[in-house]
Design a protein around this motif. Structure first.
Motif, PDB file in Angstrom:
ATOM      1  N   THR A  29      -3.566  12.535  -4.774  1.00  0.00           N
ATOM      2  CA  THR A  29      -2.648  13.148  -4.119  1.00  0.00           C
ATOM      3  C   THR A  29      -2.244  12.365  -2.748  1.00  0.00           C
ATOM      4  O   THR A  29      -3.075  11.540  -2.303  1.00  0.00           O
ATOM      5  CB  THR A  29      -2.695  14.771  -3.676  1.00  0.00           C
ATOM      6  OG1 THR A  29      -3.979  14.434  -2.693  1.00  0.00           O
ATOM      7  CG2 THR A  29      -3.200  15.632  -4.691  1.00  0.00           C
ATOM      8  N   GLY A  30      -1.295  12.504  -2.390  1.00  0.00           N
ATOM      9  CA  GLY A  30      -0.747  11.885  -1.051  1.00  0.00           C
ATOM     10  C   GLY A  30      -0.362  10.404  -1.126  1.00  0.00           C
ATOM     11  O   GLY A  30      -0.037  10.180  -2.626  1.00  0.00           O
ATOM     12  N   THR A  31      -0.258   9.538  -0.230  1.00  0.00           N
ATOM     13  CA  THR A  31       0.125   8.287  -0.357  1.00  0.00           C
ATOM     14  C   THR A  31      -1.042   7.292  -0.240  1.00  0.00           C
ATOM     15  O   THR A  31      -1.832   7.617   0.868  1.00  0.00           O
ATOM     16  CB  THR A  31       1.369   7.934   0.430  1.00  0.00           C
ATOM     17  OG1 THR A  31       2.424   8.724  -0.110  1.00  0.00           O
ATOM     18  CG2 THR A  31       1.823   6.480   0.415  1.00  0.00           C
ATOM     19  N   THR A  32      -1.138   6.142  -0.710  1.00  0.00           N
ATOM     20  CA  THR A  32      -2.322   5.015  -0.615  1.00  0.00           C
ATOM     21  C   THR A  32      -1.348   3.893  -0.472  1.00  0.00           C
ATOM     22  O   THR A  32      -0.521   3.500  -1.199  1.00  0.00           O
ATOM     23  CB  THR A  32      -3.103   5.043  -1.854  1.00  0.00           C
ATOM     24  OG1 THR A  32      -4.006   6.209  -1.881  1.00  0.00           O
ATOM     25  CG2 THR A  32      -4.221   3.949  -1.567  1.00  0.00           C
ATOM     26  N   SER A  33      -1.602   3.174   0.562  1.00  0.00           N
ATOM     27  CA  SER A  33      -1.198   1.864   0.824  1.00  0.00           C
ATOM     28  C   SER A  33      -2.288   0.792   0.770  1.00  0.00           C
ATOM     29  O   SER A  33      -3.380   0.927   1.097  1.00  0.00           O
ATOM     30  CB  SER A  33      -0.704   1.646   2.316  1.00  0.00           C
ATOM     31  OG  SER A  33       0.214   2.626   2.728  1.00  0.00           O
ATOM     32  N   LEU A  34      -1.917  -0.302   0.197  1.00  0.00           N
ATOM     33  CA  LEU A  34      -2.835  -1.514   0.024  1.00  0.00           C
ATOM     34  C   LEU A  34      -2.165  -2.627   0.811  1.00  0.00           C
ATOM     35  O   LEU A  34      -1.198  -3.058   0.501  1.00  0.00           O
ATOM     36  CB  LEU A  34      -2.852  -1.863  -1.663  1.00  0.00           C
ATOM     37  CG  LEU A  34      -3.766  -2.745  -2.011  1.00  0.00           C
ATOM     38  CD1 LEU A  34      -5.162  -2.516  -1.627  1.00  0.00           C
ATOM     39  CD2 LEU A  34      -3.584  -2.961  -3.556  1.00  0.00           C
ATOM     40  N   PHE A  35      -2.970  -2.980   1.668  1.00  0.00           N
ATOM     41  CA  PHE A  35      -2.488  -4.241   2.493  1.00  0.00           C
ATOM     42  C   PHE A  35      -3.531  -5.173   3.000  1.00  0.00           C
ATOM     43  O   PHE A  35      -4.788  -4.776   2.752  1.00  0.00           O
ATOM     44  CB  PHE A  35      -1.575  -3.811   3.879  1.00  0.00           C
ATOM     45  CG  PHE A  35      -2.556  -3.114   4.613  1.00  0.00           C
ATOM     46  CD1 PHE A  35      -3.360  -3.488   5.616  1.00  0.00           C
ATOM     47  CD2 PHE A  35      -2.798  -1.785   4.561  1.00  0.00           C
ATOM     48  CE1 PHE A  35      -4.112  -2.683   6.536  1.00  0.00           C
ATOM     49  CE2 PHE A  35      -3.795  -0.956   5.393  1.00  0.00           C
ATOM     50  CZ  PHE A  35      -4.287  -1.578   6.355  1.00  0.00           C
ATOM     51  N   GLY A  36      -3.039  -6.433   3.222  1.00  0.00           N
ATOM     52  CA  GLY A  36      -4.054  -7.433   3.680  1.00  0.00           C
ATOM     53  C   GLY A  36      -3.517  -8.800   3.604  1.00  0.00           C
ATOM     54  O   GLY A  36      -2.355  -8.984   3.032  1.00  0.00           O
ATOM     55  N   PRO A  37      -3.973 -10.038   3.895  1.00  0.00           N
ATOM     56  CA  PRO A  37      -3.471 -11.247   3.890  1.00  0.00           C
ATOM     57  C   PRO A  37      -3.243 -11.719   2.814  1.00  0.00           C
ATOM     58  O   PRO A  37      -3.803 -11.262   1.549  1.00  0.00           O
ATOM     59  CB  PRO A  37      -4.581 -11.983   4.781  1.00  0.00           C
ATOM     60  CG  PRO A  37      -5.855 -11.403   4.661  1.00  0.00           C
ATOM     61  CD  PRO A  37      -5.303  -9.838   4.632  1.00  0.00           C
ATOM     62  N   LYS A  42      -4.715  -8.008  -3.468  1.00  0.00           N
ATOM     63  CA  LYS A  42      -4.016  -6.796  -3.703  1.00  0.00           C
ATOM     64  C   LYS A  42      -3.331  -6.702  -5.062  1.00  0.00           C
ATOM     65  O   LYS A  42      -3.652  -5.925  -5.832  1.00  0.00           O
ATOM     66  CB  LYS A  42      -3.051  -6.863  -2.551  1.00  0.00           C
ATOM     67  CG  LYS A  42      -3.329  -6.867  -1.068  1.00  0.00           C
ATOM     68  CD  LYS A  42      -2.569  -6.786  -0.053  1.00  0.00           C
ATOM     69  CE  LYS A  42      -1.301  -8.082  -0.240  1.00  0.00           C
ATOM     70  NZ  LYS A  42      -1.919  -9.419   0.286  1.00  0.00           N
ATOM     71  N   SER A  43      -2.861  -8.089  -5.223  1.00  0.00           N
ATOM     72  CA  SER A  43      -2.063  -8.038  -6.560  1.00  0.00           C
ATOM     73  C   SER A  43      -3.034  -7.958  -7.869  1.00  0.00           C
ATOM     74  O   SER A  43      -2.711  -7.358  -8.904  1.00  0.00           O
ATOM     75  CB  SER A  43      -1.182  -9.284  -6.771  1.00  0.00           C
ATOM     76  OG  SER A  43      -0.018  -9.298  -5.807  1.00  0.00           O
ATOM     77  N   THR A  44      -4.477  -8.814  -7.624  1.00  0.00           N
ATOM     78  CA  THR A  44      -5.269  -8.637  -8.543  1.00  0.00           C
ATOM     79  C   THR A  44      -5.640  -7.331  -8.762  1.00  0.00           C
ATOM     80  O   THR A  44      -5.874  -6.988 -10.196  1.00  0.00           O
ATOM     81  CB  THR A  44      -6.143  -9.560  -8.091  1.00  0.00           C
ATOM     82  OG1 THR A  44      -5.693 -11.013  -7.997  1.00  0.00           O
ATOM     83  CG2 THR A  44      -7.301  -9.877  -9.221  1.00  0.00           C
ATOM     84  N   LEU A  45      -5.721  -6.401  -7.896  1.00  0.00           N
ATOM     85  CA  LEU A  45      -6.492  -5.016  -7.921  1.00  0.00           C
ATOM     86  C   LEU A  45      -5.289  -4.381  -8.851  1.00  0.00           C
ATOM     87  O   LEU A  45      -5.636  -3.523  -9.740  1.00  0.00           O
ATOM     88  CB  LEU A  45      -6.714  -4.709  -6.507  1.00  0.00           C
ATOM     89  CG  LEU A  45      -7.126  -3.055  -6.648  1.00  0.00           C
ATOM     90  CD1 LEU A  45      -8.491  -2.872  -7.446  1.00  0.00           C
ATOM     91  CD2 LEU A  45      -7.114  -2.395  -5.287  1.00  0.00           C
TER      92      LEU A  45
END
Length: 101
Positions: A29-37, A42-45
């Motif tokens: 539920t809700g929103t999850t953000s994935l961020f980093g340099p 990020k894309s691999t995950l």
């Protein structure tokens, strides 16, 4: 439409000199953000979650369903996962035609 389910990830992958290790339970539920340099994985995950990265070791579970595991060895293919993923560059599934992709 499917019910909202939690996502549990415990994976690791080595790509050249880069090691990505993720162990996390994401709420359905809700929103999850994935961020980093750039280059942080990020894309691999996201590719692992979507079933597009077959070199990862560990487990990906959605609700009670294993999508990827080592014991027993299981990798549900991308076209059988209810995941949508839009990357910055076009990626097509080679076994599908234009309409399927």
């Amino acid at each position: 439409m499917s019910a909202v389910q939690d996502l549990d990830i415990d994976i690791r992958i080595r790509l050249g000199d880069f090691d990505l290790v993720v162990a996390h339970a994401f709420s359905g539920t809700g929103t999850t953000s994935l961020f980093g340099p750039s280059g942080s994985g990020k894309s691999t995950l996201l590719r692992i979650i979507a079933g597009l990265e077959c070199g990862a070791h560990g487990q990906v579970r959605v609700g009670d369903e294993n999508r990827q595991s080592e014991a027993p060895r299981l990798l549900v293919p991308a076209h059988r996962r209810d995941v949508a993923l839009g990357l910055q560059e076009a990626r097509l599934l080679p076994h599908l035609n234009v309409a399927g992709n």
